[in-house]
Design an enzyme around this catalytic site. Structure first.
Site, PDB file in Angstrom:
ATOM      1  N   ASP A 212       0.830  -1.196   0.000  1.00  0.00           N
ATOM      2  CA  ASP A 212       0.000   0.000   0.000  1.00  0.00           C
ATOM      3  C   ASP A 212       0.876   1.263   0.000  1.00  0.00           C
ATOM      4  OD1 ASP A 212      -2.778   1.004   0.323  1.00  0.00           O
ATOM      5  OD2 ASP A 212      -2.027   1.828   2.206  1.00  0.00           O
ATOM      6  N   GLU A 273       1.762  -0.273  -4.925  1.00  0.00           N
ATOM      7  CA  GLU A 273       0.807   0.735  -5.392  1.00  0.00           C
ATOM      8  C   GLU A 273       1.606   2.019  -5.625  1.00  0.00           C
ATOM      9  OE1 GLU A 273      -3.206   2.995  -3.803  1.00  0.00           O
ATOM     10  OE2 GLU A 273      -1.518   2.684  -2.478  1.00  0.00           O
TER      11      GLU A 273
HETATM   12  C1  NOJ Z   1      -4.598   2.762  -0.981  1.00  0.00           C
HETATM   13  C2  NOJ Z   1      -5.657   1.742  -0.724  1.00  0.00           C
HETATM   14  O1  NOJ Z   1      -5.919   1.038  -1.902  1.00  0.00           O
HETATM   15  C3  NOJ Z   1      -6.867   2.497  -0.211  1.00  0.00           C
HETATM   16  O2  NOJ Z   1      -7.992   1.675  -0.126  1.00  0.00           O
HETATM   17  C4  NOJ Z   1      -6.517   3.097   1.116  1.00  0.00           C
HETATM   18  O3  NOJ Z   1      -7.593   3.913   1.539  1.00  0.00           O
HETATM   19  C5  NOJ Z   1      -5.257   3.962   1.037  1.00  0.00           C
HETATM   20  N1  NOJ Z   1      -4.217   3.354   0.276  1.00  0.00           N
HETATM   21  C6  NOJ Z   1      -4.719   4.267   2.412  1.00  0.00           C
HETATM   22  O4  NOJ Z   1      -4.165   3.121   2.994  1.00  0.00           O
END
Ligand code: NOJ
Length: 535
Positions: A212, A273
Site C-alpha cells: 500500500d 501501489e
Molecule cells: C490505498 C488503498 O488502496 C486504499 O484503499 C486506502 O484507503 C489507502 N491506500 C490508504 O491506505
C-alpha cells in the site's frame, strides 16, 4: 539508468526462479465482501477458502487479499493495529495458513496486502506516543510542537489538512484519515519492524505482498510546503505533492524488501501501489532489485477514449521495458467506481477486459468484474467510506464498488452470507450471480474464463513487447509470438461509434456476438467490441 547495468541485474535476480509473476493474472479479493464463512454478514478467510475452486476454474494464477489485520476499521482495514494478527472478524492466523495450503494445492498463489505508510491510531506505538512525547514510539511518527496553525500546507488524500492535533496540542501527520498516522521511515526502527512482519507471513507460506502507498513512506525532511494549493485524491500524483510522495529514499526500502524476498528458496513477490502520474517514475519502482510489479493507474483513470488508452499502453510498455519489468495492468479495484458504470456499459467493460487480458505483462482483476458488476447505489446511511464521511457526502467514495459478491441467485444475500451483508446489495444483484453465468457461453464470466485460458496458449510468456497502433478510434495491438508460433495474435478494440472492418483470417475470441466474420480475410467490428484474431 543505463541499459547495461539493468541487463546485469536481470541476470542476477532471475537466476533459478520461474518468475511466475511476469505474466500472471492476479485476482483481487476484497475480503470483507467476497464470501462469508461464519454467517455474520462479513466476508472472511473461511468464506474465501471455500471459494478457491471458483478462482481455480476462472484460471487465475494468484489471489491478492485486501488487509486482513486487526484494524481500527476507519479505512476498510488500511488502518492496522497489529501487523502479525488477523482481525477476528476474518478468522485467525491458522486460517491464513490453511488458505495458503489449499491455494497451493490448487496451483494458486496468495498475496497479502501490507500497509507500511501508516498505522492505526490504536496501534500500540501510537498509543504510547500519545502518552509520552519523548518515548521511542513517538519518534516513529511525525509529530510537531503545538502551534496555532498546522505545520505546513500538506493535505490529506481524503480531504482537509494532513495534520491533526493530539489531546496535548501537538500536531501529527496523516496523509489519509486522522486514524491513520504516518510512520516516520527515517527512523530505522520502523524498517526493522516491517522486516519482521514480512518474514512472519512469508514463513507461513504466503507468496507475496501488495504494498500500500509504495510511492509514499518518506516525506521531505524539512517539512517544506507542497507547491501551491492542491486537493489530492488517490490516483495520479504529480509535482504538486513533491514533498509528500516519491522521495528517492523510498527505493532503498524496496531494495531491502526485495532482498528479503530473494532470501527465500520459494519465489516471493511484491507489487507496489505507485500512484504517480509519470510512468517513467513508476517504472523505477520495478527495477530488477526493487519490486516485481509496480501498479500504474493511468489506464484505470482513462475514460472510454481510444487515444488515451493507446498512449497509455504505449507509454507504460516503454516505461517498464526500460527497466526490464513486466507491465501490470489494472482496470478496476476497490478504490475506483466499477468499469461497467465508468465506461457506460457492460459491453464496453467486456471489450476493455479483452484488451487488457491480451496485453504483455500481468493483469490484475478486481473481484466481481468477471461478473460484469456495475457500481452499486448505496444509501447514504449505509456508506462507510471515510471519503464520503470526511467530505460530508460531497465525494461519494468507494462503497459502491465494495458490495458483497453474488454467488447463488436463489440464496439469501445472493449466497454471500446467511446474514444481512455488511453493505447492502442493491435490487437485481442476484441477476449477476455466479450460478447464473457459469456454463453460459454468452456470459461475462465465460468470456473471462476463455480469455485467461487462451492467453496462456497464445501470449508469449514474460514478453514485454507489443506494437500498438491507433487507427481512428480503433486500437490494434500486435503481440509478439510465442516461440515457434508463426502466426502471432492481433487484438482489436473499436472504441468509436461506427462499425469498422479489420483484416483477420481467424477469430479467436470476441467480446460480443455481433462481431461479423471473418469473411475473405476481413472481420466487422461493431462499436464497443474487441477481438483476438490471427491476421
Ligand atoms: C490505498 C488503498 O488502496 C486504499 O484503499 C486506502 O484507503 C489507502 N491506500 C490508504 O491506505
Amino acid at each position: 539508468m543505463s541499459a547495461e547495468p539493468i541487463e546485469d541485474m536481470c541476470l542476477t535476480t532471475r537466476s533459478g526462479r520461474d518468475e511466475w509473476w511476469r505474466d500472471a493474472v492476479v485476482y483481487q479479493v476484497y475480503l470483507r465482501s467476497f464470501a462469508d464463512g461464519n454467517g455474520d454478514g462479513v466476508g472472511d478467510f473461511a468464506g474465501l477458502r471455500a471459494r478457491l475452486p471458483y478462482l481455480a476454474s476462472l484460471g487465475v494464477d494468484a489471489v491478492w487479499v485486501t488487509p486482513h489485520y486487526v484494524s481500527g476499521g476507519a479505512d476498510g482495514g488500511y488502518d492496522v493495529i497489529d501487523y502479525t494478527a488477523v482481525d477476528p472478524s476474518y478468522g485467525t492466523v491458522e486460517d491464513v495458513r490453511a488458505l495458503v495450503a489449499d491455494a497451493h494445492d490448487l496451483g494458486l498463489r496468495v498475496l497479502l496486502d501490507i500497509v507500511p505508510n501508516h498505522t492505526s491510531d490504536q496501534h500500540e506505538w501510537f498509543r504510547r506516543a500519545l502518552e509520552d512525547p519523548s518515548s521511542p514510539e513517538a519518534a516513529r511518527y511525525h509529530f510537531m510542537p503545538p502551534s496555532e496553525n498546522p505545520p505546513n500546507n500538506w493535505q490529506s488524500m481524503f480531504g482537509g489538512p494532513a495534520w491533526s492535533r493530539t489531546p496535548d496540542g501537538r500536531w501529527y501527520l496523516h496523509l489519509f484519515t486522522p486514524q491513520q498516522p504516518d510512520l516516520n521511515w527515517d527512523n530505522p526502527e520502523v524498517a526493522d519492524d516491517f522486516d519482521r512482519t514480512l518474514r512472519f507471513w512469508f514463513d507461513l507460506g504466503v507468496d507475496g505482498f501488495r504494498v500500500d502507498v509504495a510511492y509514499g513512506l518518506f516525506k521531505d525532511p524539512a517539512y517544506r510546503d507542497n507547491p501551491g494549493i492542491y486537493s489530492p485524491t488517490l490516483f495520479g500524483h504529480g509535482p504538486e505533492q513533491v514533498m509528500t510522495t516519491n522521495q528517492a529514499r523510498v527505493h532503498q526500502i524496496w531494495r531491502r524488501w526485495r532482498a528479503i524476498c530473494d532470501s527465500y528458496a520459494e519465489e516471493k513477490m511484491l507489487v507496489g501501489e505507485v500512484s504517480l502520474a509519470d510512468l517513467d517514475q513508476v517504472g523505477l519502482y520495478a527495477r530488477p532489485d526493487e519490486m516485481h510489479h509496480a501498479f500504474q493507474f493511468r489506464l484505470l483513470k482513462s475514460d472510454w477514449d481510444a487515444a488515451a488508452f493507446a498512449s497509455t499502453i504505449t507509454e507504460a510498455l516503454d516505461a517498464f521495458a526500460a527497466v526490464g519489468a513486466p507491465a501490470p495492468w489494472v482496470l478496476g479495484n476497490h478504490d475506483k467506481a466499477r468499469q461497467v458504470t465508468r465506461y457506460g456499459s457492460e459491453r464496453r467493460a467486456r471489450a476493455a477486459a479483452l484488451l487488457m487480458l491480451a496485453l504483455p505483462g500481468s493483469a490484475y482483476l478486481y473481484a466481481g468484474e468477471e461478473l460484469g458488476l456495475p457500481e452499486a447505489p448505496v444509501p447514504d446511511t449505509a456508506r462507510r467510506d471515510p471519503i464520503f464521511l470526511r467530505s460530508n457526502g460531497a465525494r461519494l467514495g468507494r462503497d459502491g464498488c465494495r458490495i458483497p459478491m453474488p454467488w447463488d441467485s436463489a440464496a439469501p444475500a445472493a449466497g454471500f452470507s446467511v446474514a444481512d451483508p455488511w453493505l447492502p446489495q442493491p435490487d437485481g444483484w442476484a441477476g449477476y450471480a455466479v450460478d447464473r453465468q457459469e456454463g453460459d457461453p454468452a456470459s461475462t464470466l465465460t468470456m473471462y474464463q476463455q480469455a485467461i485460458l487462451l492467453r496462456d496458449l497464445y501470449k508469449a510468456p514474460g514478453s514485454g513487447l507489443a506494437s500498438v497502433t491507433l487507427e481512428g478510434e480503433v486500437i490494434r495491438v500486435d503481440l509478439i509470438a510465442r516461440d515457434g508460433d508463426p502466426d502471432p495474435i492481433t487484438v482489436w478494440i473499436n472504441m468509436g461509434s461506427e462499425t469498422v472492418t479489420v483484416p483477420a483470417h481467424r477469430l479467436l475470441l470476441a467480446s460480443s456476438p455481433d462481431v461479423g466474420g471473418p469473411v475473405a480475410g476481413k472481420l466487422t467490428l461493431a462499436p464497443d467490441t474487441a477481438v483476438w484474431t490471427r491476421v
